[in-house]
Design a protein around this motif. Structure first.
Motif, mmCIF file in Angstrom:
data_model
loop_
_atom_site.group_PDB
_atom_site.id
_atom_site.type_symbol
_atom_site.label_atom_id
_atom_site.label_comp_id
_atom_site.label_asym_id
_atom_site.label_seq_id
_atom_site.Cartn_x
_atom_site.Cartn_y
_atom_site.Cartn_z
ATOM 1 N N THR A 189 44.075 45.097 40.310
ATOM 2 C CA THR A 189 44.952 44.789 39.185
ATOM 3 C C THR A 189 45.082 45.976 38.243
ATOM 4 O OG1 THR A 189 44.359 42.458 39.331
ATOM 5 C CG2 THR A 189 45.316 43.206 37.252
ATOM 6 N N GLU A 195 48.450 48.025 37.298
ATOM 7 C CA GLU A 195 48.862 48.125 35.895
ATOM 8 C C GLU A 195 49.031 49.587 35.478
ATOM 9 O OE1 GLU A 195 45.859 45.933 33.800
ATOM 10 O OE2 GLU A 195 46.780 43.996 34.248
ATOM 11 N N GLU A 235 52.494 51.431 34.174
ATOM 12 C CA GLU A 235 52.627 52.226 32.947
ATOM 13 C C GLU A 235 53.324 53.554 33.236
ATOM 14 O OE1 GLU A 235 48.757 52.779 31.226
ATOM 15 O OE2 GLU A 235 48.418 50.623 31.046
#
Length: 125
Positions: A73, A77, A81
């Motif tokens: 995860t 993530e 970004e």
């Protein structure tokens, strides 16, 4: 002249070292996520409705963690970004990334994962 027992112990030790050496480079296929997604060979039609960036982006977490799901995860993530800098006004999805790959390095019970892919977004109509 060496005795039979010394020769036997030496031979057993040599076999043991060879076995340990081969295990050090063994990989547990059950935890290998570096294979492409099943739909990845679908061809150019798969990306016909998408506008894609020009460079591969890589994301990962800060270090090894005991929770593999968390490591995956965090890697995704971090990728999101970085991909948001390519397409700042678009909500991106790692599943739409071209040539995407999620792989994890395993060290004992700890994992560090890496998400790679070329960010894509839906074409404006």
């Amino acid at each position: 002249m060496q005795s039979f027992a010394v020769k036997t112990i030496g031979a057993i030790a040599a076999i043991g070292l060879m076995t340990l050496g081969s295990l050090a480079f063994a990989q547990d296929d059950a935890f290998d996520l570096s294979v492409p997604k099943p739909e990845a060979g679908a061809g150019a039609d798969e990306f016909a409705d998408l506008e894609c960036g020009t460079e591969m982006i890589s994301g990962s977490g800060p270090g090894f963690t005991a929770d593999r799901d968390e490591a995956e995860t965090v890697a995704i993530e971090n990728w999101m970004e970085k991909a948001a800098k390519v397409f700042p006004d678009t909500e991106l999805d790692f599943d739409l990334a071209k040539d995407s790959n999620l792989s994890c390095a395993v060290q004992g019970l700890y994992s560090k994962c890496f998400a790679d892919g070329i960010p894509c977004k839906s074409k404006a109509e």
